[in-house]
Write an enzyme that holds these catalytic residues in place. Structure first.
Site, short mmCIF file in Angstrom:
data_model
loop_
_atom_site.label_atom_id
_atom_site.label_comp_id
_atom_site.label_asym_id
_atom_site.label_seq_id
_atom_site.Cartn_x
_atom_site.Cartn_y
_atom_site.Cartn_z
N GLY A 249 0.81 -1.22 0.00
CA GLY A 249 0.00 0.00 0.00
C GLY A 249 0.84 1.26 0.00
O GLY A 249 0.61 2.20 -0.77
N LYS A 250 1.86 1.30 0.88
CA LYS A 250 2.71 2.48 0.96
C LYS A 250 3.63 2.59 -0.25
O LYS A 250 3.96 3.69 -0.69
CB LYS A 250 3.50 2.45 2.27
CG LYS A 250 2.59 2.48 3.52
CD LYS A 250 3.39 2.31 4.78
CE LYS A 250 2.48 2.28 6.00
NZ LYS A 250 1.57 1.10 6.00
N CYS A 359 1.61 -0.50 13.36
CA CYS A 359 0.15 -0.56 13.56
C CYS A 359 -0.13 -1.20 14.92
O CYS A 359 -0.74 -2.26 15.02
CB CYS A 359 -0.54 -1.32 12.43
SG CYS A 359 0.12 -2.97 12.10
#
Length: 427
Positions: A249-250, A359
């Site tokens: 995603g990043k 996270c």
């Protein structure tokens, strides 16, 4: 999780998805396996596999509450596999609001097929009928499922009892779907735009049917997970090292912003997911499969380190996690994070910027890591963040200058994953 041919032909009671859900529950409760690491159940149609996982996750999300309810109808807890059948039945009756006749009959039929559960078929029948008759009133009076003792102690010590209860309620509520647009300036008709730039969709949304999916116009990424890249500001034309890049995603965010990305991850399998995601979105990055601690290329002007962590910030979308993770595992992870942070700093150019993020709900995997790193590295500084530019509440900025996000934030919008991130500079 395979079904026999006979079951496949005669599954008129919908036992297939239920038995697959029970297999998931057994793997989580007894074998301490994460759902994401399990093989897909064979012999089920895609919609039945999805139903099985949804049923299992519903039970996992409410296990404490379900067991408290069941204790009112049981003199002693039955065999673990029979308890799981009861848990599944309660979830279907009270949370799915399924028709009682079908739920009870299916539970009894499954119990009779098991060597360890056959003797409990009558008990399961009686208890589930009582739950259907009077369980709803009891259910409404029960508190959300609490965190495991070791985790609740750590979370409560860090954020207080009121916040801990709000976090537990957020976990029980589950999570909507957030997406990141490849082109942030492009219009997108579906969903609710969030202040941070992500788009929020209802949790039942079928992502693959949305316009722009096949063209790679967006990807699924929680709003919190999309923030670390935003901390870096303008990265256009800049070489960026994305450590622990999978599932990508990043990496895609950085590539979409015009960075020259080198994506590194230890897992060949997970790097395959990064490659697939880049292919779908039409973005590019240099791919390196290696141990981050043994990677010595550099120096780099920009580094993003999304360090391996307990993932306790993602419980609202991974309700199996509290049943699998342990305090001992977190201790090992904090040591690894420290090593990776030190190594990443050694790869960072003088004047370079780095984002460290996890996270996690735990300060030892966030705030405390940064405080310790500042003591070990006198030439390291935390750069100030602009809450307005990031689209976050100023109260989310932590004492040492990082960004602390907890799951009950944005409660009126459906919550957000727990995360910690800080922007560092090597001076």
């Amino acid at each position: 999780m395979a079904r026999t041919r006979e079951e496949g032909r005669q599954d008129t009671q919908g036992l297939g998805p239920r038995k697959a859900a029970l297999a998931i529950l057994r793997a989580v409760y007894l074998d301490r396996q994460m759902v994401a690491h399990l093989d897909q159940p064979r012999g089920l149609a895609p919609e039945d596999r999805a139903r099985a996982e949804r049923l299992a996750q519903t039970v996992l999300r409410h296990t404490g509450r379900i067991d408290t309810l069941l204790s009112a109808y049981l003199e002693r807890r039955p065999h673990p596999l029979a308890q799981n059948i009861l848990r599944l039945g309660v979830a279907e009756l009270l949370l799915d609001e399924a028709e009682a006749y079908g739920v009870v009959n299916a539970a009894v039929a499954i119990a009779k097929q098991g060597r360890a559960t056959g003797g409990a078929a009558g008990l399961i029948n009686a208890v589930l009928r009582k739950v259907d008759q009077e369980g709803r009133a009891r259910w409404a009076q029960l508190a959300p499922q609490t965190l495991p003792v070791w985790l609740r102690k750590a979370v409560g010590g860090a954020w207080g009892e009121t916040a801990t209860r709000a976090i537990e309620a957020a976990h029980e509520a589950g999570a909507p779907i957030d997406i990141t647009l490849r082109d942030q300036s492009a219009p997108f008709e579906a969903g609710e735009p969030l202040p941070t730039g992500s788009i929020r969709l209802p949790r039942q949304t079928q992502i693959s049917t949305l316009g722009g999916y096949e063209a790679g116009a967006f990807w699924v990424q929680d709003a919190a997970a999309a923030l670390p890249v935003k901390l870096l500001g303008d990265v256009s034309g800049q070489p960026v090292l994305d450590l622990c890049a999978a599932p990508g995603g990043k990496t895609m965010q950085l590539a979409a912003a015009g960075a020259k990305v080198t994506a590194l991850d230890l897992s060949k399998h997970r790097m395959g997911r990064v490659r697939d995601n880049l292919r779908r979105t039409g973005l590019s990055a240099d791919m390196v499969t290696a141990d981050a601690l043994e990677f010595n290329s550099g120096p780099w002007p920009i580094i993003l380190l999304d360090a391996p962590c307990s993932a306790t910030g993602t419980i609202r979308r991974h309700p199996d996690l509290p049943f699998v993770k342990s305090a001992r595992e977190v201790e090992a992870l904090t040591k690894l994070q420290m090593q990776m942070l030190d190594h990443a700093i050694s790869l960072l150019d003088t004047g370079g910027r780095m984002v460290f993020c996890t996270c996690s709900l735990l300060p030892n995997e966030g705030e405390n890591q940064i405080k310790a790193a500042l003591k070990r590295h006198p030439n390291l500084a935390v750069l100030p963040l602009d809450p307005k530019a990031l689209g976050v509440d100023p109260a989310w900025i932590s004492a040492e200058g990082g960004l602390r996000i907890l799951p009950h934030y944005w409660q009126d919008r459906g919550g957000i994953d727990g995360f910690y991130m800080a922007l560092l500079q090597k001076r």
